[in-house]
Design an enzyme around this catalytic site. Sequence first.
Site, mmCIF file in Angstrom:
data_model
loop_
_atom_site.group_PDB
_atom_site.id
_atom_site.type_symbol
_atom_site.label_atom_id
_atom_site.label_comp_id
_atom_site.label_asym_id
_atom_site.label_seq_id
_atom_site.Cartn_x
_atom_site.Cartn_y
_atom_site.Cartn_z
ATOM 1 N N HIS A 121 0.882 -1.162 0.000
ATOM 2 C CA HIS A 121 0.000 0.000 0.000
ATOM 3 C C HIS A 121 0.925 1.219 0.000
ATOM 4 O O HIS A 121 2.013 1.171 0.581
ATOM 5 C CB HIS A 121 -0.836 -0.047 1.274
ATOM 6 C CG HIS A 121 -1.896 0.997 1.381
ATOM 7 N ND1 HIS A 121 -1.612 2.287 1.742
ATOM 8 C CD2 HIS A 121 -3.229 0.948 1.176
ATOM 9 C CE1 HIS A 121 -2.740 2.982 1.761
ATOM 10 N NE2 HIS A 121 -3.736 2.198 1.425
ATOM 11 N N ASP A 200 3.305 -4.527 7.917
ATOM 12 C CA ASP A 200 2.090 -3.724 7.813
ATOM 13 C C ASP A 200 0.922 -4.711 7.928
ATOM 14 O O ASP A 200 0.627 -5.447 6.995
ATOM 15 C CB ASP A 200 2.073 -2.992 6.467
ATOM 16 C CG ASP A 200 0.721 -2.349 6.182
ATOM 17 O OD1 ASP A 200 -0.186 -2.429 7.035
ATOM 18 O OD2 ASP A 200 0.566 -1.763 5.092
ATOM 19 N N GLN A 203 -4.247 -5.353 6.925
ATOM 20 C CA GLN A 203 -5.207 -6.336 6.400
ATOM 21 C C GLN A 203 -5.076 -7.678 7.102
ATOM 22 O O GLN A 203 -5.732 -8.646 6.714
ATOM 23 C CB GLN A 203 -5.007 -6.526 4.887
ATOM 24 C CG GLN A 203 -5.216 -5.286 4.052
ATOM 25 C CD GLN A 203 -6.665 -4.789 4.074
ATOM 26 O OE1 GLN A 203 -7.579 -5.472 4.559
ATOM 27 N NE2 GLN A 203 -6.882 -3.585 3.586
ATOM 28 N N LYS A 226 -10.639 -0.743 9.878
ATOM 29 C CA LYS A 226 -10.722 -1.927 9.033
ATOM 30 C C LYS A 226 -11.110 -3.158 9.847
ATOM 31 O O LYS A 226 -11.219 -4.252 9.315
ATOM 32 C CB LYS A 226 -9.383 -2.177 8.340
ATOM 33 C CG LYS A 226 -9.014 -1.107 7.316
ATOM 34 C CD LYS A 226 -7.727 -1.455 6.622
ATOM 35 C CE LYS A 226 -7.115 -0.278 5.903
ATOM 36 N NZ LYS A 226 -7.853 0.112 4.702
ATOM 37 N N CYS A 366 -4.500 2.289 -3.844
ATOM 38 C CA CYS A 366 -3.304 2.822 -3.188
ATOM 39 C C CYS A 366 -2.111 1.892 -3.371
ATOM 40 O O CYS A 366 -1.283 1.747 -2.480
ATOM 41 C CB CYS A 366 -3.540 3.069 -1.697
ATOM 42 S SG CYS A 366 -4.824 4.258 -1.375
#
Lengths: 408, 122
Positions: A121, A200, A203, A226, A366
């Site tokens: 991202h 990261d 998700q 999220k 993104c």
Amino acid sequence: MNISTTRKDFPILKRRINGKPIVYLDSSATSLKPQYVIDAMTKYYTTYTANVFRGIYTMSEEATAAYENARKRIAKFINAPSEKEIVFTKNTSESLNLLAYTLLPSRITKGDSVVTTIMEHHSNFVPWQQLVTKYGGTLRVWNIQKDGTLNIHDLKKLVDRKTKIVTFTAVSNVLGTITPISEIVKAVKRINPDCLVIADAAQAVPHIPVDVVAWGADAITFSGHKMLGPSGIGVLWMKEALLDILPPFLYGGDMIREVHVKDTLFNDLPHKFEAGTPFIEGAIGLGAAVEYLQKIGMDQVRRHEKEITSYAMKRLLSIPGVTMYGPKNPEIRGGVIAFRLEGVHPHDVAQILDEDNICIRVGYHCAMPLHEFLGVGATCRASFYIYTTKEDIDALVLGIKKVQKMFK
Amino acid sequence: MDIYRELILDHYKHPHNFGHLSKPTATHTLFNSACGDKITMEIQVDKKDIVTDIQFSGEGCAISQASASMLTDLVKGKTKKEILKLTSADIFSLLNTELSVSRVKCAVLPLEVLQKAVTSTV
Ligand SMILES: Cc1ncc(COP(=O)(O)O)c(C=O)c1O
């Protein structure tokens, strides 16, 4: 997990637009919110609105306790050894910027490198791209293989004694690829034990069981919005010993212990990194979201999404003209499917789907470097969560056929 | 659906002036990163500042492609000055369709690219 009871927890699913229900397939962008989270935030507004760490009165103490309890709950949720390692930020982007801005100045000199991947991202790409070079280092990009996965053996070429940080997504927000974090950590540390590893997990934390100790990474980042929580609250988790020696990112109230005209003593962890009045109700809302997810169980969440994803891949595959991206194996794939329809631009696909309230995301998500690497323009993306049903997927398939008919 | 009226789909499927010029006076490309449109405009300008030929290329939704296609038809033979005077309102009247807020960007991107190309010739 009972899907129909779960769906009842989300008041927005009762909404009708033009008389039709909502088919929400954009959970990778942001998730819907259960009543439980909404109630937790409302309660702060209606019964104990107060700033934290300041007032010596009941409501302020309640607010402080609720804020700190949320932190404890989140720490437990990702198996963090201490809640001092949970720093509240605005979102994943801010968490990653915090890391880039505070880690790089003292760590990067000429000849050093940072490694990121082609499928990041922008928030795990641009901060490094912009800042690593500023300090004289180079950004190395780890490409993916044809099937959308990373090849661990590439690390031998990418990481050396002068590589200071390796950062990558735990789950791709486009390809759905679940990266083998602990293996990557081991491979990196074998080459260079001093190299930091950042995941990261924007998700990942919402969708799969996360255990930061088992992962072995030095820091992870994620966003509340999220994972059923409000937008505007995010998390940076980092190993205490590392966080301790990191300089502050922002200066101001709450992050200090003593201030004198000539110098300042900073507060203890994690407050050193939380300057100013935080998003109190946001943290409380995120704590409630975590509680809600814990009640369902992350194994169940993952199982449900795997089932929906497999079903969706099977159904989409049966439509001529649909190209899907990312790993085919549902075991290493999160609930995200990026696809293209031959002869129709994604934007038009989304617009026609919207007629039936089918919400998908289109564009580069993104992740422009990834789209350039794949050699495709924009893509359509459908993404799933605990409230996604097979009927939602059927609606998507029907919608796609409608698009094809229109553009025939 | 209103937005995809026949004429727009026609221009999308069979765009006019789609391709490249062999020796363009100016070329410009812009991205709309939100939805993934990419449009390149190549123009041929003569000594009198008239755009004598124009081609566009790139990838975009039906709205942006139709807009580019119609726009290139419109501006052939026009002067640079005339082109720089065009506004989004002119594009809307060309397209003559209902555009939601998120589609306005798609519709005016070709004009934006064209005007940048025109400006770069001075
Ligand atoms: C993998 C990944 N990283 C980072 C982000 C950025 O999250 P946020 O917009 O909450 O900062 C996202 C969400 O869009 C994402 O999917």
